[in-house]
Design a protein around this motif. Structure first.
Motif, PDB file in Angstrom:
ATOM      1  N   LYS A 101      72.945  45.482  20.017  1.00 27.84           N
ATOM      2  CA  LYS A 101      72.065  45.904  21.108  1.00 27.84           C
ATOM      3  C   LYS A 101      70.610  45.906  20.639  1.00 27.84           C
ATOM      4  O   LYS A 101      69.714  45.456  21.360  1.00 27.84           O
ATOM      5  CB  LYS A 101      72.477  47.294  21.591  1.00 27.84           C
ATOM      6  N   LEU A 102      70.376  46.372  19.425  1.00 33.36           N
ATOM      7  CA  LEU A 102      69.009  46.399  18.890  1.00 33.36           C
ATOM      8  C   LEU A 102      68.474  44.988  18.650  1.00 33.36           C
ATOM      9  O   LEU A 102      67.292  44.714  18.886  1.00 33.36           O
ATOM     10  CB  LEU A 102      68.969  47.206  17.593  1.00 33.36           C
ATOM     11  N   PHE A 136      64.209  40.356  23.070  1.00 30.33           N
ATOM     12  CA  PHE A 136      63.560  40.502  24.369  1.00 30.33           C
ATOM     13  C   PHE A 136      62.094  40.911  24.206  1.00 30.33           C
ATOM     14  O   PHE A 136      61.208  40.369  24.856  1.00 30.33           O
ATOM     15  CB  PHE A 136      64.321  41.540  25.204  1.00 30.33           C
ATOM     16  N   LEU A 137      61.843  41.875  23.304  1.00 25.66           N
ATOM     17  CA  LEU A 137      60.466  42.342  23.100  1.00 25.66           C
ATOM     18  C   LEU A 137      59.591  41.264  22.475  1.00 25.66           C
ATOM     19  O   LEU A 137      58.409  41.140  22.818  1.00 25.66           O
ATOM     20  CB  LEU A 137      60.464  43.601  22.236  1.00 25.66           C
ATOM     21  N   LYS A 138      60.152  40.448  21.590  1.00 24.39           N
ATOM     22  CA  LYS A 138      59.384  39.342  21.008  1.00 24.39           C
ATOM     23  C   LYS A 138      58.990  38.338  22.084  1.00 24.39           C
ATOM     24  O   LYS A 138      57.874  37.817  22.083  1.00 24.39           O
ATOM     25  CB  LYS A 138      60.190  38.647  19.912  1.00 24.39           C
ATOM     26  N   GLU A 139      59.915  38.066  23.012  1.00 24.79           N
ATOM     27  CA  GLU A 139      59.598  37.151  24.110  1.00 24.79           C
ATOM     28  C   GLU A 139      58.494  37.724  24.993  1.00 24.79           C
ATOM     29  O   GLU A 139      57.579  37.005  25.416  1.00 24.79           O
ATOM     30  CB  GLU A 139      60.851  36.867  24.934  1.00 24.79           C
ATOM     31  N   LEU A 165      52.748  37.968  26.756  1.00 23.22           N
ATOM     32  CA  LEU A 165      51.497  38.726  26.858  1.00 23.22           C
ATOM     33  C   LEU A 165      50.384  38.093  26.041  1.00 23.22           C
ATOM     34  O   LEU A 165      49.226  38.060  26.476  1.00 23.22           O
ATOM     35  CB  LEU A 165      51.727  40.173  26.427  1.00 23.22           C
ATOM     36  N   GLU A 166      50.722  37.569  24.868  1.00 20.61           N
ATOM     37  CA  GLU A 166      49.709  36.878  24.065  1.00 20.61           C
ATOM     38  C   GLU A 166      49.206  35.638  24.795  1.00 20.61           C
ATOM     39  O   GLU A 166      48.010  35.345  24.781  1.00 20.61           O
ATOM     40  CB  GLU A 166      50.290  36.486  22.706  1.00 20.61           C
TER      41      GLU A 166
END
Length: 91
Positions: A53-54, A60-63, A68-69
């Motif tokens: 899960k982590l 997901f957060l890296k994507e 955002l970048e």
């Protein structure tokens, strides 16, 4: 101590250190490949249900960070242009 005795002492110290290091690695299940890189043996894969899960959450957060970048860098030129137009209007 003459130079010959010093060389022999250094060789003995290095040899003893190497033997002790090899025994410690063997005790912890560490082996070396042909290039001398340490390989962990007897490692059981983690069965932690939260680990998967982590990993998915990190992916997901890296994507999201990548998106955002991209928004922050691609939109910058348009915002600069808008700011310049507003400055000209204020004159």
């Amino acid at each position: 101590m003459n130079p010959f005795e010093m060389v022999v002492a250094i060789i003995i110290v290095v040899t003893i250190g190497k033997v002790v290091n090899t025994r410690i690695q063997a005790r912890h299940g560490i082996t070396s490949d042909k290039d001398g890189n340490a390989l962990m043996m007897n490692m059981k894969p983690s069965v932690d249900p939260d680990a998967d899960k982590l990993r998915e959450e990190v992916k997901f957060l890296k994507e999201r960070v990548a998106v955002l970048e991209k928004i922050a860098t691609d939109d910058r030129g348009a915002r600069d242009l808008e700011n310049e137009i507003e400055k000209l209007r204020d004159r």
